[in-house]
Design an enzyme around this catalytic site. Structure first.
Site, short mmCIF file in Angstrom:
data_model
loop_
_atom_site.label_atom_id
_atom_site.label_comp_id
_atom_site.label_asym_id
_atom_site.label_seq_id
_atom_site.Cartn_x
_atom_site.Cartn_y
_atom_site.Cartn_z
N GLY A 105 179.99 -26.03 65.11
CA GLY A 105 178.99 -25.02 65.45
C GLY A 105 178.19 -24.61 64.24
O GLY A 105 178.53 -24.95 63.11
N GLY A 159 171.84 -37.55 87.13
CA GLY A 159 172.78 -38.45 86.48
C GLY A 159 172.17 -39.80 86.17
O GLY A 159 172.83 -40.83 86.25
N ASP A 195 172.38 -38.60 76.26
CA ASP A 195 172.54 -39.82 77.06
C ASP A 195 172.99 -41.00 76.20
O ASP A 195 173.66 -41.91 76.71
CB ASP A 195 171.24 -40.16 77.80
CG ASP A 195 171.11 -39.33 79.07
OD1 ASP A 195 172.15 -39.04 79.70
OD2 ASP A 195 169.98 -38.97 79.44
N HIS A 197 182.98 -35.36 63.22
CA HIS A 197 183.07 -35.17 64.68
C HIS A 197 183.71 -36.40 65.33
O HIS A 197 182.99 -37.33 65.72
CB HIS A 197 181.68 -34.96 65.28
CG HIS A 197 181.06 -33.65 64.93
ND1 HIS A 197 181.22 -32.53 65.69
CD2 HIS A 197 180.30 -33.28 63.88
CE1 HIS A 197 180.58 -31.51 65.14
NE2 HIS A 197 180.00 -31.95 64.04
N ARG A 208 176.07 -29.24 56.82
CA ARG A 208 175.51 -29.01 55.49
C ARG A 208 176.60 -28.63 54.49
O ARG A 208 176.55 -28.99 53.34
CB ARG A 208 174.51 -27.85 55.52
CG ARG A 208 173.25 -28.17 56.22
CD ARG A 208 172.21 -27.05 56.07
NE ARG A 208 171.08 -27.42 56.90
CZ ARG A 208 171.03 -27.20 58.20
NH1 ARG A 208 172.02 -26.56 58.80
NH2 ARG A 208 170.01 -27.58 58.92
N CYS A 244 184.84 -29.93 62.31
CA CYS A 244 183.69 -29.56 61.49
C CYS A 244 183.74 -28.07 61.15
O CYS A 244 184.55 -27.67 60.33
CB CYS A 244 182.39 -29.97 62.17
SG CYS A 244 181.04 -30.15 61.00
N ILE A 298 153.80 -34.11 83.70
CA ILE A 298 152.61 -34.46 82.91
C ILE A 298 153.00 -35.21 81.64
O ILE A 298 152.44 -36.26 81.32
CB ILE A 298 151.81 -33.18 82.55
CG1 ILE A 298 151.15 -32.64 83.82
CG2 ILE A 298 150.78 -33.46 81.46
CD1 ILE A 298 150.39 -31.35 83.61
N GLU A 323 184.78 -36.81 68.18
CA GLU A 323 184.46 -36.96 69.61
C GLU A 323 183.38 -38.01 69.86
O GLU A 323 183.32 -38.59 70.94
CB GLU A 323 184.06 -35.61 70.23
CG GLU A 323 182.78 -34.97 69.73
CD GLU A 323 182.97 -34.06 68.52
OE1 GLU A 323 183.93 -34.28 67.76
OE2 GLU A 323 182.15 -33.14 68.34
N GLU A 382 165.67 -46.07 79.54
CA GLU A 382 165.62 -44.94 80.47
C GLU A 382 164.51 -43.97 80.06
O GLU A 382 164.41 -43.58 78.91
CB GLU A 382 166.98 -44.20 80.42
CG GLU A 382 167.01 -42.97 81.32
CD GLU A 382 168.24 -42.09 81.13
OE1 GLU A 382 169.23 -42.52 80.51
OE2 GLU A 382 168.19 -40.94 81.61
N1 GLN Z 1 177.72 -25.02 60.24
C1 GLN Z 1 178.59 -25.90 59.52
C2 GLN Z 1 177.84 -26.72 58.48
O1 GLN Z 1 176.64 -26.84 58.56
C3 GLN Z 1 179.35 -26.80 60.46
C4 GLN Z 1 178.51 -27.73 61.26
C5 GLN Z 1 179.21 -28.35 62.43
O2 GLN Z 1 180.24 -27.84 62.90
N2 GLN Z 1 178.68 -29.42 62.95
O3 GLN Z 1 178.41 -27.27 57.58
#
Ligand code: GLN
Length: 550
Positions: free
Chosen positions: A353, A17, A72, A517, A472, A380, A148, A519, A140
């Site tokens: 994703g 941590g 981080d 995103h 994309r 997304c 190494i 978040e 950090e």
């Molecule tokens: N795979 C999708 C794109 O490239 C969504 C990307 C994501 O969810 N960050 O547009």
């Protein structure tokens, strides 16, 4: 502004941590009225973490300026008010890339290019970019002392004390003090060994943060002090906590911030921690609870969705609600099993994703949320799949798909926009199927205008927002009319109206998708409005409070 530097290293083992410790130190110094900044130096060879598998390395955190960074940086931003970017995260790969490019250009005038001084100088230059940015820069070093690949970084920070002076540099070493059951006591030997290793490189730590299951008490501290040549009051017990946001307050109780400002010869006010105390108190006494089904791919590794989990937690605290996340593996859980899992959820979330895996399961979960009136947040890829779901099941386009998974679909409702106007660089960007992996992504913060009268607008309470992107593919504008007829409201658009950034559904209590995103913008002390509204809707659903469906 004269900047002083704190260097944080880690010893004994990884996962102690260190990132949270660095972030918590930043929070304490900020609470003392100081301006802080951060930098993470990662010893691995990848030039940036953008192409790294989140299952191995944890999430890729995206900054406002579009850097794909180590997670981080997410901790640093969440614990403080800093905004970080490209110059706050360097890998060995990026450092070597720059040294080798210079060598190819002939910048070294035929000299022999060596780790010391050329690579170490490059590292020092990267660190010194922070000069003038804050009162204190917290740097950090990733990995563990003794690795190494970390050696050039340690050598560079060792030299920094000579360059900047003792009053302007402070070395903090995060180490581990295991509790050995058979002996019934905490053992200090691993810490002694780790400090010995650090000293063999020439770095004498000023402060030790001793991670342990039970507090490192005052009777053990003198022993560590003697072996490590660190003043006993500079040995700080960093005991395990249930909530990471308590770390700053625990450090303060141990006197860490006092030791730091003293070490750096600074005079500041005592820290104001009321907001953290309030957050911690509310987090510990939730009045309600909700279950959110997160239907994703890397569901058994929570580091892969770090910021998302944190954002849900922040929004829960804002609603006095504990949020239980049920991770549903979209590849494995399907059909009746999926329906039964989702029937126990108060809200359904489909995270971002890449790639084909788990797509069908995520679409199935989206259908479930839509048809069962369960609050839904698609982020997304989650928004893109919501568009596909509505196109297939309401708009009468059964073969609709994203060009990412079905390049030859007759109805590419999500596709690669060949040309688009980029606000950030004020230029036309081009994308093709065979552009470099990563090179063509829309990355970083983009403005988005919200349509008044929508649920998203009322969640944000703002006409224009700035949110971070990493993708994309985009919504295909050829389908706007047909999807609008199917009940999709385009609630957020780029300022010129050409990019669909947010959608919601008519006739559903709360069904929202965002191309960005959110978040990455949630903070414990400033929870993100979209997550707050999502948790609120999920709570209303759990309590069967009727909501307006319009
Ligand atoms: N795979 C999708 C794109 O490239 C969504 C990307 C994501 O969810 N960050 O547009």
């Amino acid at each position: 502004m004269k900047t002083k530097f704190i260097f944080i290293t880690g010893g004994v083992l990884s996962s102690l941590g260190k990132g949270v410790a660095a972030a918590a130190i930043g929070a304490l110094l900020e609470a003392r009225g100081l301006k802080v900044t951060f930098q993470k130096l990662d010893p691995y060879i990848n030039v940036d973490p953008g192409t790294m598998n989140p299952f191995q390395h944890g999430e890729v955190y995206v900054t406002e300026d579009g850097a794909e960074t180590d997670l981080d940086l997410g901790h640093y931003e969440r614990f403080t008010s800093v905004k970080l970017g490209k110059r706050h995260n360097y890998t060995s790969g990026r450092i070597y890339h720059s040294v080798i490019s210079r060598e190819r250009r002939g910048d070294y005038l035929g000299g022999t290019v060596q780790v010391i001084p050329h690579v170490t100088d490059e590292i020092k230059q990267a660190i010194l970019q922070l000069e003038g940015e804050a009162d204190i820069a917290i740097v950090e070093i990733g990995g563990t002392v003794g690795d190494i690949e970390g050696q050039p970084f340690l050598e560079a920070i060792r030299q920094m004390r000579g360059n900047l002076g003792k009053d302007n540099t402070l070395y903090i070493h995060v180490t581990y003090v295991p509790f050995i059951k058979t002996a019934g006591e905490l053992k200090t030997k691993p810490t002694q060994r780790s400090v010995k290793e650090l000293r063999s490189i020439g770095i004498q730590p000023d402060i030790l943060l001793c991670r342990s299951e039970t507090p490192v008490s005052d009777d053990i501290k003198p022993k560590i002090a003697m072996f490590c040549d660190v003043a006993a009051e500079n040995i700080i017990s960093a005991v395990d906590v249930a909530c990471i946001y308590d770390v700053a307050m625990n450090f303060h109780k141990e006197g860490l911030d006092e030791r730091i400002v003293e070490g750096l010869r600074m005079w500041t006010r005592t820290p104001v921690l009321a907001k953290w105390q309030d957050f911690s108190a509310r987090a510990k006494q939730p009045q309600h609870s909700v279950t959110i089904a997160m239907v994703g791919k890397y569901t058994n590794f929570s580091e892969a969705y770090k910021s998302l989990n944190e954002a849900l937690f922040h929004a829960g605290v804002a609603n006095n609600t504990s949020v239980h996340v049920d991770f549903v593996n979209a590849e494995e859980v399907r059909g009746d099993e999926l329906a039964s899992r989702l029937s126990r959820a108060d809200g359904i979330l489909i995270p971002g994703g890449f790639g084909q895996r788990g797509i069908a399961g995520k679409i199935e979960a989206t259908t479930y949320a839509r048809t069962h009136n369960i609050p839904f947040l698609g982020i997304c890829l989650g928004m893109q799949l919501a568009v596909v779901e509505v196109a297939r099941n309401i708009a009468g386009l059964p073969l609709a798909d994203s060009a990412e998974f079905a390049p030859s679909t007759p109805d590419p409702v999500i596709y690669l926009m060949k040309e688009w106007y980029d606000y950030r660089s004020d230029s036309i960007q081009k994308r093709t199927e065979d552009s470099d992996m990563g090179g063509t992504m829309r990355l970083g913060a983009y403005p988005c205008k919200l349509v008044s009268g929508t649920k998203t607008h009322s969640a944000y309470g703002q006409d224009e927002i700035l949110e971070r992107h990493r993708h994309r593919y985009e919504f295909n504008n050829d389908y706007r009319e047909r999807l609008s007829a199917a009940g999709v409201i385009f609630s957020g658009l780029s300022p010129d109206g050409s990019l669909v950034e947010m959608i919601e559904l008519k006739n559903h209590p709360w069904f929202v998708g965002c191309q960005f995103h959110p978040e990455f913008n949630s903070r414990p002390l400033v929870p993100h409005p979209l997550f707050v509204a999502f948790i609120q809707a999920s709570l209303a659903n759990r309590m069967k409070i009727p909501t307006q469906k319009a």
